[in-house]
Design a protein around this motif. Structure first.
Motif, PDB file in Angstrom:
ATOM      1  N   ARG A 145       2.730  14.277  11.138  1.00 48.27           N
ATOM      2  CA  ARG A 145       1.889  13.275  11.807  1.00 48.27           C
ATOM      3  C   ARG A 145       2.732  12.372  12.707  1.00 48.27           C
ATOM      4  O   ARG A 145       2.323  12.031  13.822  1.00 48.27           O
ATOM      5  CB  ARG A 145       1.149  12.447  10.759  1.00 48.27           C
ATOM      6  CG  ARG A 145      -0.037  13.166  10.136  1.00 48.27           C
ATOM      7  CD  ARG A 145      -0.664  12.339   9.034  1.00 48.27           C
ATOM      8  NE  ARG A 145      -1.893  12.957   8.519  1.00 48.27           N
ATOM      9  CZ  ARG A 145      -2.506  12.562   7.423  1.00 48.27           C
ATOM     10  NH1 ARG A 145      -2.018  11.536   6.705  1.00 48.27           N
ATOM     11  NH2 ARG A 145      -3.618  13.162   7.026  1.00 48.27           N
ATOM     12  N   SER A 197       3.521  14.330  15.755  1.00 40.92           N
ATOM     13  CA  SER A 197       2.369  14.524  16.634  1.00 40.92           C
ATOM     14  C   SER A 197       2.137  13.322  17.525  1.00 40.92           C
ATOM     15  O   SER A 197       1.781  13.459  18.708  1.00 40.92           O
ATOM     16  CB  SER A 197       1.111  14.813  15.802  1.00 40.92           C
ATOM     17  OG  SER A 197       1.277  16.004  15.055  1.00 40.92           O
ATOM     18  N   SER A 198       2.359  12.150  16.988  1.00 35.35           N
ATOM     19  CA  SER A 198       2.169  10.950  17.798  1.00 35.35           C
ATOM     20  C   SER A 198       3.192  10.865  18.925  1.00 35.35           C
ATOM     21  O   SER A 198       2.907  10.325  19.997  1.00 35.35           O
ATOM     22  CB  SER A 198       2.255   9.701  16.914  1.00 35.35           C
ATOM     23  OG  SER A 198       3.560   9.567  16.357  1.00 35.35           O
ATOM     24  N   TYR A 249       2.628  13.576  22.160  1.00 34.71           N
ATOM     25  CA  TYR A 249       1.594  13.289  23.144  1.00 34.71           C
ATOM     26  C   TYR A 249       2.001  12.155  24.090  1.00 34.71           C
ATOM     27  O   TYR A 249       1.268  11.816  25.010  1.00 34.71           O
ATOM     28  CB  TYR A 249       0.273  12.959  22.444  1.00 34.71           C
ATOM     29  CG  TYR A 249      -0.422  14.191  21.915  1.00 34.71           C
ATOM     30  CD1 TYR A 249      -1.141  15.027  22.772  1.00 34.71           C
ATOM     31  CD2 TYR A 249      -0.348  14.536  20.576  1.00 34.71           C
ATOM     32  CE1 TYR A 249      -1.769  16.173  22.297  1.00 34.71           C
ATOM     33  CE2 TYR A 249      -0.974  15.682  20.086  1.00 34.71           C
ATOM     34  CZ  TYR A 249      -1.677  16.490  20.962  1.00 34.71           C
ATOM     35  OH  TYR A 249      -2.287  17.633  20.488  1.00 34.71           O
ATOM     36  N   LEU A 303       0.034  20.503  11.850  1.00 31.54           N
ATOM     37  CA  LEU A 303       0.740  21.066  13.004  1.00 31.54           C
ATOM     38  C   LEU A 303      -0.162  22.021  13.767  1.00 31.54           C
ATOM     39  O   LEU A 303      -0.116  22.093  15.002  1.00 31.54           O
ATOM     40  CB  LEU A 303       2.006  21.789  12.544  1.00 31.54           C
ATOM     41  CG  LEU A 303       2.800  22.501  13.634  1.00 31.54           C
ATOM     42  CD1 LEU A 303       3.389  21.499  14.623  1.00 31.54           C
ATOM     43  CD2 LEU A 303       3.914  23.349  13.026  1.00 31.54           C
ATOM     44  N   THR A 330      -2.054  20.612  16.599  1.00 32.00           N
ATOM     45  CA  THR A 330      -1.253  20.365  17.799  1.00 32.00           C
ATOM     46  C   THR A 330      -0.970  21.670  18.529  1.00 32.00           C
ATOM     47  O   THR A 330      -0.983  21.717  19.763  1.00 32.00           O
ATOM     48  CB  THR A 330       0.072  19.675  17.427  1.00 32.00           C
ATOM     49  OG1 THR A 330      -0.205  18.494  16.667  1.00 32.00           O
ATOM     50  CG2 THR A 330       0.857  19.287  18.663  1.00 32.00           C
TER      51      THR A 330
END
Length: 330
Positions: A96, A99-100, A103, A130, A133
């Protein structure tokens, strides 16, 4: 990071970077490998090439600002994810957090690269996080997932990646590489044995051939020649610490496997080419005795690798006790 130092990596690197040069690289690459085959060198070079600001050559230029940041281990658009210290898995919080970041806009105005090492260590929740994403990858963002060839990963992750298996070089090529690039004083049979014990992965074989480690194996084999006729495995237990048992399991199982090959008259396929006397001794055992010992030791390896919190010393002692029972039963 020079490919010339690892000639067997040149073709895989060329195959994987051709898409980068032609601007059609897959956004998610899954690399499986035999540990010790130069996998880290290959992946770092691929990551460097993806981040390099040059677009005219297969290898990174090593001169642009992005390359300089990468070589200094300080590139802001390069992320390496691995299980945290004292943890056996890669958790969902790590994914997580990643992922932030992916982007966000690239800090160098170019590509972003995320390398997930030992990707099979992701928990199911982490892998599913994952997956979201990978299904909608950010622009100019590339994922490299890597793990050993026998690792297990969710099929859904596999389906979103371009899979590539990094082959190990042929035995003869690896022997030549060891001779040419390292000041080794071993015979061809010893070099071949180290490679075969390492699944022909040159860097793992080189580590095994380190003088102290190779001497440990020689002593282990010498002690087997003494203890096996006496069926005194407890004497063998005194020759090494229980923390070293996993390695001894690999060595002993390879010897038992060689004994079966010798009994079947296919000795040309044996691994321990420098321990013919010991292999012949084990080959005097019955098929049932050899396979029972092999199953016992291999099961102990699985327990040591997969079960946390078990008393390792207790497992080792049980193996030696059961080995003597098996030897007396056949």
């Amino acid at each position: 990071m020079k490919l010339d130092d690892y000639p067997w990596l040149i073709l895989p690197y060329q195959q994987l970077t051709l898409g980068i040069l032609q601007q059609r690289a897959h956004h998610a690459l899954l690399i499986n490998y035999v540990q010790g085959s130069g996998e880290d060198t290959l992946i770092k070079l691929l990551a460097n090439r993806l981040l390099c600001q040059s677009t005219e050559q297969l290898e990174p230029c090593f001169k642009c600002h992005s390359c300089q940041l990468f070589l200094a281990n300080n590139h802001p658009d390069y992320y390496v994810i691995i299980n945290e210290p004292n943890k056996q898995s890669i958790g969902i919080d790590q994914i997580r957090s990643l992922s932030s970041k992916v982007y966000e806009k690239s800090q160098q105005g170019n590509n972003k690269v995320i390398w997930i090492k030992r990707a099979a260590l992701m928990t199911e929740a982490a892998a599913n996080a994952l997956l979201k994403t990978l299904e909608e990858p950010p622009l100019n963002t590339y994922f490299i997932l890597s793990d050993e060839h026998n690792s297990q990963m969710l099929p859904t992750i596999h389906s979103r990646c371009f899979s590539y298996f990094l082959k190990v070089p042929k035995l003869e090529q690896s022997i030549e590489w060891l001779k040419k690039n390292h000041n080794l004083t071993y015979s061809d049979n010893e070099l071949a044995t180290a490679l075969l014990l390492s699944e022909n992965a040159p860097l793992s074989a080189l580590a095994l051939l380190a003088p102290e480690k190779w001497q440990q194996r020689k002593v282990f084999c010498e002690n087997l020649l003494t203890t096996l006729p006496q069926n005194n495995y407890w004497q063998l237990a005194k020759t090494f610490d229980h923390e070293q048992f996993l390695e001894r399991i690999i060595w002993f199982c390879a010897l038992l496997s060689d004994a079966l090959k010798a009994k079947q008259k296919v000795g040309r396929f044996i691994i321990n080419r420098d321990q013919v006397t010991l292999v012949r001794l084990l080959a005097t055992y019955s098929y049932e005795k050899i396979t029972a010992l092999y199953d016992l030791w291999l099961q102990a390896r699985q327990h040591l690798l997969s079960i946390n919190g078990l008393n390792k010393e207790l497992i080792v002692c049980n193996v030696f006790a059961q080995s003597e029972v098996i030897s007396n039963s056949y």
